[in-house]
Design a protein around this motif. Structure first.
Motif, mmCIF file in Angstrom:
data_model
loop_
_atom_site.group_PDB
_atom_site.id
_atom_site.type_symbol
_atom_site.label_atom_id
_atom_site.label_comp_id
_atom_site.label_asym_id
_atom_site.label_seq_id
_atom_site.Cartn_x
_atom_site.Cartn_y
_atom_site.Cartn_z
ATOM 1 N N ALA A 23 0.723 -1.252 0.061
ATOM 2 C CA ALA A 23 0.041 -0.193 0.020
ATOM 3 C C ALA A 23 0.869 1.116 0.178
ATOM 4 O O ALA A 23 0.353 2.328 -0.656
ATOM 5 C CB ALA A 23 -0.997 -0.034 1.268
ATOM 6 N N ARG A 24 1.653 1.105 0.632
ATOM 7 C CA ARG A 24 2.956 2.441 0.822
ATOM 8 C C ARG A 24 3.621 2.526 -0.645
ATOM 9 O O ARG A 24 3.892 3.819 -1.058
ATOM 10 C CB ARG A 24 3.985 2.196 1.884
ATOM 11 N N VAL A 50 7.063 -1.212 -11.222
ATOM 12 C CA VAL A 50 5.844 -1.521 -10.767
ATOM 13 C C VAL A 50 5.500 -2.821 -11.394
ATOM 14 O O VAL A 50 5.138 -3.908 -10.778
ATOM 15 C CB VAL A 50 4.837 -0.601 -11.276
ATOM 16 N N ARG A 51 5.862 -3.195 -12.682
ATOM 17 C CA ARG A 51 5.460 -4.379 -13.369
ATOM 18 C C ARG A 51 6.556 -5.690 -12.683
ATOM 19 O O ARG A 51 6.068 -6.834 -12.321
ATOM 20 C CB ARG A 51 6.082 -4.452 -14.719
ATOM 21 N N HIS A 52 7.665 -5.217 -12.080
ATOM 22 C CA HIS A 52 8.557 -6.277 -11.485
ATOM 23 C C HIS A 52 8.090 -6.720 -10.087
ATOM 24 O O HIS A 52 8.019 -7.811 -10.129
ATOM 25 C CB HIS A 52 9.986 -5.578 -11.427
ATOM 26 N N LEU A 53 7.656 -5.661 -9.324
ATOM 27 C CA LEU A 53 6.803 -6.153 -8.019
ATOM 28 C C LEU A 53 5.664 -6.992 -8.268
ATOM 29 O O LEU A 53 5.395 -8.129 -7.768
ATOM 30 C CB LEU A 53 6.612 -4.819 -7.209
ATOM 31 N N ARG A 54 4.804 -6.667 -9.267
ATOM 32 C CA ARG A 54 3.629 -7.585 -9.523
ATOM 33 C C ARG A 54 3.888 -8.841 -9.917
ATOM 34 O O ARG A 54 3.530 -9.977 -9.509
ATOM 35 C CB ARG A 54 3.029 -6.644 -10.533
ATOM 36 N N GLN A 55 4.809 -8.859 -10.875
ATOM 37 C CA GLN A 55 5.458 -10.223 -11.365
ATOM 38 C C GLN A 55 6.131 -11.042 -10.043
ATOM 39 O O GLN A 55 5.864 -12.437 -10.271
ATOM 40 C CB GLN A 55 6.539 -10.073 -12.655
ATOM 41 N N GLY A 56 6.842 -10.401 -9.369
ATOM 42 C CA GLY A 56 7.341 -11.290 -8.162
ATOM 43 C C GLY A 56 6.390 -11.850 -7.167
ATOM 44 O O GLY A 56 6.319 -12.901 -6.919
ATOM 45 N N HIS A 57 5.372 -10.966 -7.096
ATOM 46 C CA HIS A 57 4.150 -11.328 -6.203
ATOM 47 C C HIS A 57 3.401 -12.543 -7.095
ATOM 48 O O HIS A 57 3.131 -13.426 -6.258
ATOM 49 C CB HIS A 57 3.229 -10.194 -6.084
ATOM 50 N N ARG A 117 -3.348 1.792 -11.449
ATOM 51 C CA ARG A 117 -2.100 1.579 -10.947
ATOM 52 C C ARG A 117 -2.117 1.169 -9.503
ATOM 53 O O ARG A 117 -1.520 0.092 -9.208
ATOM 54 C CB ARG A 117 -1.133 2.629 -11.160
ATOM 55 N N THR A 118 -2.886 1.699 -8.663
ATOM 56 C CA THR A 118 -2.846 1.295 -7.147
ATOM 57 C C THR A 118 -3.542 -0.165 -7.059
ATOM 58 O O THR A 118 -2.965 -0.877 -6.627
ATOM 59 C CB THR A 118 -3.643 2.338 -6.489
ATOM 60 N N GLU A 119 -4.351 -0.213 -7.753
ATOM 61 C CA GLU A 119 -5.425 -1.473 -7.783
ATOM 62 C C GLU A 119 -4.282 -2.588 -8.300
ATOM 63 O O GLU A 119 -4.250 -3.831 -7.749
ATOM 64 C CB GLU A 119 -6.543 -1.286 -8.513
ATOM 65 N N PHE A 120 -3.560 -2.384 -9.337
ATOM 66 C CA PHE A 120 -2.735 -3.482 -9.917
ATOM 67 C C PHE A 120 -1.552 -3.623 -8.883
ATOM 68 O O PHE A 120 -1.401 -5.015 -8.691
ATOM 69 C CB PHE A 120 -1.874 -2.710 -11.068
ATOM 70 N N VAL A 121 -1.119 -2.863 -8.078
ATOM 71 C CA VAL A 121 -0.221 -3.324 -6.962
ATOM 72 C C VAL A 121 -0.916 -4.165 -5.747
ATOM 73 O O VAL A 121 -0.250 -5.074 -5.656
ATOM 74 C CB VAL A 121 0.493 -1.967 -6.508
ATOM 75 N N LEU A 122 -1.709 -3.302 -5.176
ATOM 76 C CA LEU A 122 -2.601 -4.187 -4.195
ATOM 77 C C LEU A 122 -3.095 -5.390 -4.627
ATOM 78 O O LEU A 122 -3.346 -6.524 -3.822
ATOM 79 C CB LEU A 122 -3.692 -3.124 -3.724
ATOM 80 N N GLU A 123 -3.554 -5.629 -5.820
ATOM 81 C CA GLU A 123 -4.334 -6.961 -6.396
ATOM 82 C C GLU A 123 -3.055 -8.041 -6.271
ATOM 83 O O GLU A 123 -3.378 -9.024 -5.701
ATOM 84 C CB GLU A 123 -4.808 -6.658 -7.610
ATOM 85 N N GLY A 124 -1.982 -7.627 -6.585
ATOM 86 C CA GLY A 124 -1.042 -8.779 -6.845
ATOM 87 C C GLY A 124 -0.477 -8.930 -5.401
ATOM 88 O O GLY A 124 -0.519 -10.143 -4.862
#
Length: 297
Positions: A23-24, A50-57, A117-124
Motif C-alpha cells: 500500500a505504501r 511496478v511491473r517487476h513487483l507485481r511479477q514477483g508477487h 495503478r494502485t489497484e494493480f499493485v494491491l491486487e498482486g
C-alpha cells in the motif's frame, strides 16, 4: 555482554506487513510518470519497477497456490530446479531483472491511470497474502533455501516489497520509514542468506568473487533503536561465507557499519551509500565497497 537474541518476525506479521508495504509503494508511485528513471535500479523506469513487483508477487503466488515442490522460474516457466538460470546461460539475477520490461503493452494501460495503478499493485500483493494464508504450515512447497514449506515466503514477500517501496520512496523524495523491527527483519533476511550454500544460485553472479581470506564485516543498528536488535558478523572464510547473528558486543571486525534500522537495510541492499552522513563506517572501507558491489543484486 551479547546482543539480544534475534528471532525472526512471525509469519502472520510478515504477511500483514506485505500488505502494508504494498500500500505504501502504491501510494508513493501513484502520480509519478511511468517513464521516470529509478536511480536505485539502474536502467529501470518506474513502469519497470511496478511491473517487476507485481511479477514477483505472482511468481510466489503460483508456487504457493499450486503447492509446487519444484522451482517455477519467474515468468511462469518450469525448470528442473537448480536455480542457475533457464538453460540458456542466463543467471537468476539477469532473468529477474529482465522481467520488468517484458509484456509492457499488456499492462501499461492499467498503469497509466493512477487508480488502476494502485489497484494493480494491491491486487498482486493481496493474492499473495491469500495464497500464504491458504496453505498449511507444514504442507510441502518449494523454497530457495530453508524449510521446504511456506515459512520462507512471508519473510521474502515482506522483504521484497519493503525494498522496492524504498526505491519508489527515494524516487519520490519521501522518507523511507518502516517499523524498526520490520527493517531489522529485512536486514536479517538479506544478510543470513549469504551464509546459506543453497541460496548461492539466487545471489549476484559476482558473489563468487568476494574475498575468502577470513575478512570480517559487522552490521549493527544504532544503539537504542526500537525493536529487536541484532549485530550481524559476516566472515569471508576460505571454506565459505559465514554469517553470525547476535555477535557479542565488541567483536572485532575489519569494517563495521552502524546506522538506523531503516538505513542499515538501505545500505545492505545498495540503496544508501556508506559515505552518507547517516551511516557510520569504521575500518576497511575498500572491503565494504567490494562486498557491496559483489554481494548486492
Amino acid at each position: 555482554m551479547t546482543a539480544q537474541p534475534y528471532v525472526p518476525l512471525p509469519m502472520d506479521r510478515c504477511t500483514a506487513e506485505l500488505r502494508r508495504e504494498a500500500a505504501r509503494f502504491a501510494e508513493a508511485a501513484r502520480d509519478l510518470p511511468l517513464t521516470q528513471p529509478v536511480p536505485t535500479c539502474p536502467g529501470w523506469t518506474l513502469g519497470d519497477l511496478v511491473r517487476h513487483l507485481r511479477q514477483g508477487h505472482e511468481w510466489a503466488t503460483t508456487i504457493l497456490a499450486t503447492r509446487s515442490t519444484g522451482l517455477v522460474l519467474p515468468g511462469g516457466d518450469l525448470t528442473d530446479g537448480d536455480g542457475d538460470g533457464d538453460g540458456d546461460g542466463t543467471s537468476w539475477t539477469e532473468r529477474v531483472a529482465g522481467l520488468g520490461v517484458r509484456e509492457t503493452d499488456a499492462v501499461d494501460g492499467r498503469l497509466l491511470d493512477p487508480g488502476s495503478r494502485t489497484e494493480f499493485v494491491l491486487e498482486g500483493a493481496g493474492r499473495l497474502a491469500e495464497a500464504i494464508g491458504g496453505i498449511g504450515a507444514e504442507v510441502p512447497v518449494w523454497a530457495p533455501h530453508g524449510k521446504q514449506n511456506k515459512e520462507f515466503w512471508p519473510r521474502w514477500a515482506m522483504f521484497e516489497t519493503a525494498v522496492h517501496r524504498a526505491d519508489v520512496d527515494l524516487l519520490a523524495g519521501r522518507p523511507f520509514e518502516p517499523a524498526a523491527d520490520v527493517a531489522l527483519d529485512c536486514v536479517d533476511f538479506c544478510l543470513t542468506a549469504f551464509g546459506v550454500p543453497e541460496a548461492r544460485p539466487f545471489l549476484s553472479p559476482l558473489f563468487a568473487e568476494v574475498p575468502r581470506g577470513g575478512e570480517t564485516l559487522s552490521f549493527r543498528p544504532l544503539a537504542g533503536a526500537a525493536g529487536r536488535i541484532s549485530d550481524w558478523l559476516v566472515t569471508c572464510a576460505p571454506d565459505g561465507v559465514r554469517v553470525t547473528r547476535d555477535a557479542p558486543d565488541g567483536t572485532p571486525a575489519d569494517v563495521t557499519v552502524v546506522a538506523s534500522p531503516a538505513d542499515l537495510l538501505l545500505v545492505v541492499k545498495g540503496r544508501l551509500r556508506p559515505r552518507s552522513p547517516r551511516v557510520t563506517v569504521s575500518g576497511d572501507r575498500d572491503l565494504l565497497a567490494f562486498w557491496l558491489s559483489h554481494a548486492v543484486s
